[in-house]
Scaffold this active site. Structure first.
Site, PDB file in Angstrom:
ATOM      1  N   HIS A   1      14.914  58.614  70.301  1.00  0.00           N
ATOM      2  CA  HIS A   1      14.099  59.752  69.880  1.00  0.00           C
ATOM      3  C   HIS A   1      12.654  59.330  69.650  1.00  0.00           C
ATOM      4  O   HIS A   1      12.383  58.509  68.778  1.00  0.00           O
ATOM      5  CB  HIS A   1      14.701  60.315  68.587  1.00  0.00           C
ATOM      6  CG  HIS A   1      14.025  61.523  68.069  1.00  0.00           C
ATOM      7  ND1 HIS A   1      13.454  61.578  66.826  1.00  0.00           N
ATOM      8  CD2 HIS A   1      13.826  62.746  68.637  1.00  0.00           C
ATOM      9  CE1 HIS A   1      12.940  62.780  66.637  1.00  0.00           C
ATOM     10  NE2 HIS A   1      13.156  63.510  67.713  1.00  0.00           N
ATOM     11  N   ARG A   2      11.758  59.863  70.446  1.00  0.00           N
ATOM     12  CA  ARG A   2      10.340  59.453  70.465  1.00  0.00           C
ATOM     13  C   ARG A   2      10.239  57.967  70.812  1.00  0.00           C
ATOM     14  O   ARG A   2       9.360  57.262  70.338  1.00  0.00           O
ATOM     15  CB  ARG A   2       9.648  59.748  69.137  1.00  0.00           C
ATOM     16  CG  ARG A   2       9.850  61.175  68.639  1.00  0.00           C
ATOM     17  CD  ARG A   2       9.182  61.448  67.307  1.00  0.00           C
ATOM     18  NE  ARG A   2       9.703  62.681  66.714  1.00  0.00           N
ATOM     19  CZ  ARG A   2       9.449  63.098  65.478  1.00  0.00           C
ATOM     20  NH1 ARG A   2       8.643  62.404  64.702  1.00  0.00           N
ATOM     21  NH2 ARG A   2       9.968  64.222  65.026  1.00  0.00           N
TER      22      ARG A   2
ATOM     23  N   GLU B   1      13.520  60.221  74.616  1.00  0.00           N
ATOM     24  CA  GLU B   1      12.957  61.567  74.423  1.00  0.00           C
ATOM     25  C   GLU B   1      11.537  61.398  73.929  1.00  0.00           C
ATOM     26  O   GLU B   1      11.228  60.442  73.210  1.00  0.00           O
ATOM     27  CB  GLU B   1      13.783  62.314  73.370  1.00  0.00           C
ATOM     28  CG  GLU B   1      13.348  63.751  73.099  1.00  0.00           C
ATOM     29  CD  GLU B   1      12.365  63.937  71.943  1.00  0.00           C
ATOM     30  OE1 GLU B   1      11.984  65.079  71.678  1.00  0.00           O
ATOM     31  OE2 GLU B   1      11.953  62.929  71.314  1.00  0.00           O
TER      32      GLU B   1
ATOM     33  N   ASP C   1       7.550  63.878  73.259  1.00  0.00           N
ATOM     34  CA  ASP C   1       6.935  65.208  73.101  1.00  0.00           C
ATOM     35  C   ASP C   1       5.601  65.250  73.844  1.00  0.00           C
ATOM     36  O   ASP C   1       4.800  64.320  73.724  1.00  0.00           O
ATOM     37  CB  ASP C   1       6.689  65.464  71.609  1.00  0.00           C
ATOM     38  CG  ASP C   1       7.928  65.177  70.775  1.00  0.00           C
ATOM     39  OD1 ASP C   1       8.842  66.004  70.780  1.00  0.00           O
ATOM     40  OD2 ASP C   1       7.987  64.089  70.148  1.00  0.00           O
TER      41      ASP C   1
ATOM     42  N   HIS D   1       3.819  63.782  68.821  1.00  0.00           N
ATOM     43  CA  HIS D   1       4.711  64.777  68.219  1.00  0.00           C
ATOM     44  C   HIS D   1       3.982  65.838  67.412  1.00  0.00           C
ATOM     45  O   HIS D   1       4.186  67.032  67.586  1.00  0.00           O
ATOM     46  CB  HIS D   1       5.758  64.091  67.333  1.00  0.00           C
ATOM     47  CG  HIS D   1       6.642  65.079  66.627  1.00  0.00           C
ATOM     48  ND1 HIS D   1       6.332  65.617  65.392  1.00  0.00           N
ATOM     49  CD2 HIS D   1       7.809  65.656  67.008  1.00  0.00           C
ATOM     50  CE1 HIS D   1       7.276  66.468  65.042  1.00  0.00           C
ATOM     51  NE2 HIS D   1       8.186  66.512  65.994  1.00  0.00           N
TER      52      HIS D   1
ATOM     53  N   GLU E   1      10.146  66.746  76.101  1.00  0.00           N
ATOM     54  CA  GLU E   1      10.067  67.943  75.257  1.00  0.00           C
ATOM     55  C   GLU E   1       8.667  68.533  75.370  1.00  0.00           C
ATOM     56  O   GLU E   1       7.673  67.892  74.998  1.00  0.00           O
ATOM     57  CB  GLU E   1      10.394  67.626  73.791  1.00  0.00           C
ATOM     58  CG  GLU E   1      10.401  68.920  72.988  1.00  0.00           C
ATOM     59  CD  GLU E   1      10.524  68.748  71.487  1.00  0.00           C
ATOM     60  OE1 GLU E   1      11.048  67.731  71.013  1.00  0.00           O
ATOM     61  OE2 GLU E   1      10.056  69.680  70.793  1.00  0.00           O
TER      62      GLU E   1
ATOM     63  N   LYS F   1       5.882  70.600  74.060  1.00  0.00           N
ATOM     64  CA  LYS F   1       5.540  70.994  72.692  1.00  0.00           C
ATOM     65  C   LYS F   1       4.171  71.671  72.717  1.00  0.00           C
ATOM     66  O   LYS F   1       3.156  71.065  72.380  1.00  0.00           O
ATOM     67  CB  LYS F   1       5.500  69.755  71.822  1.00  0.00           C
ATOM     68  CG  LYS F   1       6.045  70.067  70.466  1.00  0.00           C
ATOM     69  CD  LYS F   1       6.347  68.920  69.671  1.00  0.00           C
ATOM     70  CE  LYS F   1       7.391  68.695  68.713  1.00  0.00           C
ATOM     71  NZ  LYS F   1       8.629  69.277  68.639  1.00  0.00           N
TER      72      LYS F   1
ATOM     73  N   ASP G   1      16.498  57.900  65.985  1.00  0.00           N
ATOM     74  CA  ASP G   1      15.397  56.946  65.829  1.00  0.00           C
ATOM     75  C   ASP G   1      15.950  55.528  65.834  1.00  0.00           C
ATOM     76  O   ASP G   1      15.226  54.585  66.121  1.00  0.00           O
ATOM     77  CB  ASP G   1      14.678  57.175  64.488  1.00  0.00           C
ATOM     78  CG  ASP G   1      14.196  58.604  64.323  1.00  0.00           C
ATOM     79  OD1 ASP G   1      13.754  59.202  65.320  1.00  0.00           O
ATOM     80  OD2 ASP G   1      14.269  59.120  63.184  1.00  0.00           O
TER      81      ASP G   1
HETATM   82  O1  G3P Z   1      14.110  66.994  71.264  1.00  0.00           O
HETATM   83  C1  G3P Z   1      14.799  66.734  70.094  1.00  0.00           C
HETATM   84  C2  G3P Z   1      13.858  66.659  68.912  1.00  0.00           C
HETATM   85  O2  G3P Z   1      12.813  65.794  69.234  1.00  0.00           O
HETATM   86  C3  G3P Z   1      13.310  67.992  68.509  1.00  0.00           C
HETATM   87  O3  G3P Z   1      12.569  67.952  67.343  1.00  0.00           O
HETATM   88  O4  G3P Z   1      10.505  67.882  66.037  1.00  0.00           O
HETATM   89  O5  G3P Z   1      11.644  65.746  66.642  1.00  0.00           O
HETATM   90  O6  G3P Z   1      10.437  67.076  68.366  1.00  0.00           O
HETATM   91  P1  G3P Z   1      11.232  67.136  67.094  1.00  0.00           P
HETATM   92 MG    MG Z   2      10.911  65.946  70.166  1.00  0.00          MG
END
Ligand code: G3P
Ligand code: MG
Length: 251
Positions: free
Chosen positions: A13-14, A40, A42, A55, A115, A117, A237
């Site tokens: 995540h990120r 993943e 953003d 993000h 993602e 955003k 994470d």
């Molecule tokens: O894509 C999953 C997650 O990243 C969505 O929430 O706020 O962490 O971008 P956020």
């Molecule tokens: Mg995200």
């Protein structure tokens, strides 16, 4: 379902954001080193229209800058430090462009959930820029991107302009008509906040023939519970802790 798979069911995540500053090239490289198949990140627009990987809508938390990301051109954003806030050893790390990240994914053979955003009012424009960069830089040897967003208008723009795109619907809170949206957009996956998931929901979405992904799962016990219900992959994470809970070692 499409040919995408989650053989390593923990999505960084990120990037590997417990181990390196989120949404930086170091975080994606670290994810690869730790055994990730998927990352993943953003994407939003800078003032000049460049797509950048960050993000928050503001620069304050993850850089040494201040203010709204979309108020600055990339010529300024690239001068900011996006690593020192995390650890001094990452000072000099930059906010990457989406293009920079695509090249990094290619080099390290990583699959990605992009993602979208958008800043408010930029739903269509952001989606179009993401598609343009994919067209220009995403090569055929790479796993096709999985495009997701909380913004249904962004996802509609993706579908209108890219009949073959792999789309995932992001859901933080339930909203009426989400199944219709999923059908209309021909989503391959639904990405849900783990707080709103239960076993019946997972069963329902699997019966819709969609992958079920869940974020953000850093508690190994919760990850095991979700996988027990049939969740296909979790965003975490902490790739290392969650893979360990599954009895799979990271590298
Ligand atoms: O894509 C999953 C997650 O990243 C969505 O929430 O706020 O962490 O971008 P956020
Ligand atoms: Mg995200």
């Amino acid at each position: 379902m499409s040919s995408i798979n989650f053989q390593v069911p923990v999505i960084a995540h990120r990037g590997a954001s417990r181990y390196a500053p989120e949404n930086t090239l170091s975080a994606f490289f670290k994810a690869k080193q730790l055994g990730a198949q998927w990352v993943e990140f953003d994407v939003m627009l800078s003032a000049c229209g460049e797509a950048v990987v960050i993000h928050d809508e503001t620069l304050n938390r993850t850089t040494n800058g201040n203010g709204i990301v979309g108020d600055y051109p990339y010529s300024y954003l690239r001068t900011l430090d996006a690593g020192a806030w995390f650890n001094a050893k990452f000072s000099g790390e930059k906010i990457p462009t989406f293009k920079d990240v695509i090249l990094c994914l290619q080099e390290h053979q990583l699959a990605a959930n992009v993602e979208i955003k958008p800043l408010p009012g930029q739903e269509e424009q952001t989606a179009k820029k993401v598609l343009a960069d994919i067209r220009d830089y995403w090569t055929v040897d790479m796993m096709p991107p999985l495009l997701s967003s909380f913004s249904v208008p962004s996802l509609r723009t993706v579908r209108q302009n890219s009949p073959d795109a792999l789309i995932g619907l992001l859901i933080d809170e339930w909203f009426g008509g989400w199944e219709e949206v999923c059908d209309q957009l021909q989503c391959v996956s639904v990405h849900l906040n783990q707080r709103i998931l239960d076993e019946n929901v997972v069963r329902h979405i699997k019966a819709m023939n969609r992958f079920v992904l869940s974020y953000t799962v850093n508690d190994p016990h919760r990850a095991k519970e979700l996988f027990g219900w049939g969740v296909d992959a979790v965003f975490s994470d902490d790739l290392v802790a969650v893979l360990a809970a599954l009895g799979r070692s990271s590298f």
